[in-house]
Design a protein around this motif. Structure first.
Motif, short mmCIF file in Angstrom:
data_model
loop_
_atom_site.label_atom_id
_atom_site.label_comp_id
_atom_site.label_asym_id
_atom_site.label_seq_id
_atom_site.Cartn_x
_atom_site.Cartn_y
_atom_site.Cartn_z
N GLY A 282 0.81 -1.21 0.00
CA GLY A 282 0.00 0.00 0.00
C GLY A 282 0.84 1.26 0.00
O GLY A 282 0.51 2.24 -0.67
N PHE A 283 1.96 1.26 0.73
CA PHE A 283 2.83 2.42 0.77
C PHE A 283 3.45 2.71 -0.60
O PHE A 283 3.51 3.86 -1.04
CB PHE A 283 3.96 2.22 1.79
N SER A 284 3.93 1.67 -1.26
CA SER A 284 4.61 1.87 -2.54
C SER A 284 3.66 2.39 -3.61
O SER A 284 4.09 3.06 -4.56
CB SER A 284 5.24 0.55 -3.00
N PHE A 285 2.37 2.08 -3.46
CA PHE A 285 1.43 2.48 -4.50
C PHE A 285 0.81 3.85 -4.25
O PHE A 285 0.05 4.34 -5.07
CB PHE A 285 0.31 1.43 -4.61
N LEU A 286 1.16 4.49 -3.14
CA LEU A 286 0.55 5.79 -2.82
C LEU A 286 0.81 6.86 -3.89
O LEU A 286 -0.13 7.56 -4.28
CB LEU A 286 1.06 6.27 -1.46
N PRO A 287 2.06 7.04 -4.36
CA PRO A 287 2.26 8.06 -5.40
C PRO A 287 1.46 7.77 -6.66
O PRO A 287 1.01 8.69 -7.35
CB PRO A 287 3.77 7.99 -5.67
N ILE A 288 1.29 6.50 -6.97
CA ILE A 288 0.55 6.12 -8.17
C ILE A 288 -0.92 6.49 -8.03
O ILE A 288 -1.51 7.11 -8.92
CB ILE A 288 0.72 4.61 -8.43
N THR A 289 -1.54 6.11 -6.92
CA THR A 289 -2.96 6.44 -6.73
C THR A 289 -3.18 7.94 -6.64
O THR A 289 -4.18 8.46 -7.13
CB THR A 289 -3.50 5.75 -5.47
N ALA A 290 -2.23 8.66 -6.02
CA ALA A 290 -2.36 10.12 -5.92
C ALA A 290 -2.31 10.76 -7.30
O ALA A 290 -3.11 11.65 -7.62
CB ALA A 290 -1.24 10.68 -5.03
N PHE A 291 -1.37 10.31 -8.12
CA PHE A 291 -1.24 10.90 -9.45
C PHE A 291 -2.45 10.53 -10.33
O PHE A 291 -2.92 11.35 -11.12
CB PHE A 291 0.06 10.42 -10.11
N CYS A 292 -2.96 9.33 -10.16
CA CYS A 292 -4.17 8.94 -10.90
C CYS A 292 -5.36 9.81 -10.51
O CYS A 292 -6.16 10.21 -11.37
CB CYS A 292 -4.50 7.47 -10.65
N GLN A 293 -5.48 10.12 -9.23
CA GLN A 293 -6.56 11.01 -8.78
C GLN A 293 -6.41 12.38 -9.42
O GLN A 293 -7.40 13.01 -9.84
CB GLN A 293 -6.53 11.14 -7.26
N ALA A 294 -5.17 12.86 -9.51
CA ALA A 294 -4.93 14.16 -10.15
C ALA A 294 -5.31 14.12 -11.62
O ALA A 294 -5.95 15.05 -12.13
CB ALA A 294 -3.45 14.54 -9.99
N VAL A 295 -4.94 13.06 -12.32
CA VAL A 295 -5.27 12.93 -13.74
C VAL A 295 -6.79 12.85 -13.94
O VAL A 295 -7.34 13.46 -14.86
CB VAL A 295 -4.57 11.69 -14.35
#
Length: 452
Positions: A282-295
């Motif tokens: 879950g920690f490693s995927f945080l930047p990915i989910t955050a950037f997806c939310q931005a997109v």
């Protein structure tokens, strides 16, 4: 005072990164208190309690995921209304979204005692963790309304470009949850249900706090008390966008629940390892989910403003960043997985299960990242059916087929781990093809900006 971010103007990379940063911090705090929950439970209550917690997480998400999908639909429409500067429409959408949350909250209270035990039996929950699983799950589901309120409030703020306000409330929720975890488990000597009660109380307090801030705001997009009601035509619009997302979330959650059921057949050690690895992952995927939310927010606002060229430029940048960052994050996690697993357990067998899953799945992280990013683009554009099919056919149907018809003949934990990369690859290929071949940018008449 709340600060919104208008993503229809300005430099695209800086806009996406400015929005993604507080979303990342929000996700970081959320994951931190999930991990601290896990650590407190594992260290003070043992691996049996950790196995019960891990067993319940997928079930809890399955039961609440339908409303989360509806919330995604409301968020897309609110983002489009914000981009079009249609404040009346935006307020009406907010009011109807909150009305649905309150109704479903009361439904969960009555539903919890009826469904938890049959689900745990269907999940083949081992007897040594059954009672703990039941106490945790029944309390969590009965109090899930607070989680719905918090997530709906966060989705509304993020749709209008304000990712900082949900961050502040999430930080508060994290501290409340951790303090109550320690109080219930160490002071009052509760079982694992104390962790569920801590989460429920923290989510209710912060969920209501977000709603009250929207009600008391002076901005044009504030929540009006008179608009907190159900209106058929508005609910229809929300469901047109949100229902595919709800089906998507439910199907994936159902498939993951079946995965958990097969994990359970390997015993409580495999269950504990899965829970520990999921917390690390879950920690490693945080930047990915955050950037997806931005997109996704960027796409919704620019679709609302009917800026096709800017939308396409932002999506291309987002996909490029996603492919690179998800690969780097996967490799960092792979190289450090053993030391990270040792934080959660000192049992060599538990650690070995976690390392086996890491070595199989983490090489395929870019496919998982691209799936999430493409899905966010389609949802933001008001095309959730494409996203839904990508997830349902691969993370849902294909995952279940492999589990039900192949795994019983090859009852090996390593084979079960391969279910994840196979379905990530399938979904990323499906969504990539649709992204490149379809004209998915909607016409103005397709955007639900006016009431009938």
């Amino acid at each position: 005072m709340e600060k919104t971010l208008d993503m229809t103007t300005g430099k695209i990379p800086s806009m996406l990164l400015r929005f993604a940063w507080p979303v990342f911090l929000s996700s970081l705090f959320q994951q931190m208190y999930i991990v601290i929950d896990t650590l407190i439970v594992s260290r003070f209550l043992g691996d049996g309690a950790l196995a019960a917690l891990s067993n319940c997480e997928n079930i809890a998400w399955l039961i609440t995921s339908f409303m989360f999908g509806i919330g995604m639909g409301a968020s897309v429409l609110i983002g489009q209304a914000f981009g079009a500067r249609n404040w009346e429409r935006l307020q009406i959408l907010e009011g109807n979204a909150y009305a649905m949350c309150w109704i479903v909250s009361f439904v969960f209270i009555g539903l919890a005692p009826l469904i938890c035990k049959p689900i745990l039996i269907w999940m083949q929950t081992p007897q040594d963790v059954f009672d703990q699983s039941y106490s945790y799950l029944s309390l969590y589901i009965a109090g899930a309304g607070g989680i719905l309120l918090f997530n709906m409030g966060s989705a509304i703020y993020q749709a209008i470009g304000d990712a900082k306000t949900p961050l502040y409330y999430l930080i508060l929720s994290s501290f409340i949850n951790i303090a109550l975890d320690l109080t219930f488990i160490l002071v009052f000597h509760t079982d694992v249900w104390g962790a569920a009660l801590a989460t429920v109380i923290a989510e209710w307090l912060t969920g209501i706090g977000l709603m009250l801030q929207l009600l008391n705001s002076k901005a044009k997009w504030r929540l009006e008390r008179s608009k907190v009601r159900l209106q058929k035509e508005v609910i229809d619009d929300i469901l047109k966008i949100g229902f595919p997302g709800a089906i998507e979330s439910s199907a994936v959650s159902f498939a993951n629940t079946i995965v958990q059921g097969f994990i359970n057949t390997f015993g409580s050690i495999a269950m504990a390892a899965t829970g520990a690895f999921a917390s690390i992952e879950g920690f490693s995927f945080l930047p990915i989910t955050a950037f997806c939310q931005a997109v996704g927010t960027f796409t919704a606002q620019n679709v609302g403003a009917m800026q096709k060229k800017r939308t396409m430029e932002g999506c291309r940048f987002g996909l490029l960043m996603m492919g690179i960052s998800s690969f780097v994050l996967g490799m960092l996690l792979l190289w450090n997985s053993e030391s990270l697993m040792q934080i959660f357990s000192s049992d060599p067998q538990t650690i070995s299960y976690g390392l086996l899953r890491a070595k199989i799945t983490l090489w395929f992280y870019p496919f998982c990242g691209l799936t999430h990013c493409l899905a966010a683009i389609f949802r933001g554009a008001g095309k959730p059916m494409i996203s839904m099919l990508g997830y349902v056919l691969n993370w849902g149907l294909l995952r279940v087929i492999i589990l039900l018809f192949v795994l019983p003949h090859y009852h090996v934990y390593s084979f079960l781990c391969w279910v994840y990369p196979i379905t990530w690859l399938g979904s990323s290929l499906f969504l990539s093809w649709n992204y490149m071949k379809l004209d998915w940018f909607p016409e103005k008449k397709e955007i639900y900006l006016e009431l009938d």
